[in-house]
Enzyme design. Sequence first.
Site, PDB file in Angstrom:
ATOM      1  N   SER A  27       0.833  -1.190   0.000  1.00 20.51           N
ATOM      2  CA  SER A  27       0.000   0.000   0.000  1.00 20.51           C
ATOM      3  C   SER A  27       0.874   1.249   0.000  1.00 20.51           C
ATOM      4  O   SER A  27       2.040   1.181  -0.398  1.00 20.51           O
ATOM      5  CB  SER A  27      -0.949  -0.004   1.205  1.00 20.51           C
ATOM      6  OG  SER A  27      -1.936   0.994   1.060  1.00 20.51           O
ATOM      7  N   ASN A  28       0.356   2.389   0.423  1.00 22.55           N
ATOM      8  CA  ASN A  28       1.123   3.637   0.444  1.00 22.55           C
ATOM      9  C   ASN A  28       0.626   4.531   1.580  1.00 22.55           C
ATOM     10  O   ASN A  28      -0.281   4.157   2.316  1.00 22.55           O
ATOM     11  CB  ASN A  28       1.021   4.343  -0.917  1.00 22.55           C
ATOM     12  CG  ASN A  28      -0.414   4.678  -1.257  1.00 22.55           C
ATOM     13  OD1 ASN A  28      -1.053   5.478  -0.587  1.00 22.55           O
ATOM     14  ND2 ASN A  28      -0.944   4.038  -2.294  1.00 22.55           N
TER      15      ASN A  28
END
Length: 216
Positions: A27-28
Amino acid sequence: MTSLTGKKIIVTAGPTIEALDPVRFLSNRSSGKQGYLIAEALAHRGADVRLVSGPVCLPCPFDVTRIEVESAREMLAVVEAELPADVFIAVAAVSDWRPAETHARKAEKSAVATTLQLVENPDILHTIATRKTDRPGLVIGFAAETHDVRERARAKRRRKDCDWIIANDVSGDVMGGDENAVWLISDHEETVWPRTQKAGIAALLADRIVAALSEM
Ligand code: CTP
């Protein structure tokens, strides 16, 4: 009756998460704040807002319909199902890649370290911006850049076929923070909105959308 009454606007927000197995994902750092504030500002002006959101720790804004998703492919499917719409705004920080394989059971770490392969996710903004029959009349993207912000954003706007791109410099504390400074770039305009609260950027953008739709 307010200025966006009768207009349907789809907004993507937050990160996507791409499962490797039932416990791990890619993810981020996106918090979803800017997208949620934009959704709220549009609803406040009377729009029918569909907020297609990756996993975030934010409550659904007042008068907004939220559809929660996890992966980029789910996000794209929901956005497509919500068409037609008057405006599409891609604020989400979509994961560029996903694991080539999602394991049904927790993967062995030694095996993952030697075999992990990534494949590219679909580009939601470009897909919607190039729809033949039901492209929204106004398609807006964001450009998250750490350097050469305006040049890269200009190129990104052309590459993604969107009408406007909102360029921000994410090298500092923008991702997760409460403030932002952006450039609005279209084919005939480059306007700076100096650093302010993300709610201020959302209000400026919502007002620009009101003005643009009234000219269409
Ligand atoms: N975007 C999207 N789908 C993707 C990737 C990005 O819809 N798979 C959208 C984002 O919501 C944003 C815009 O495209 O509106 C630009 O995202 P950004 O992360 O800045 O660019 P990338 O396309 O990921 O390109 P790069 O990582 O090379 O800068």
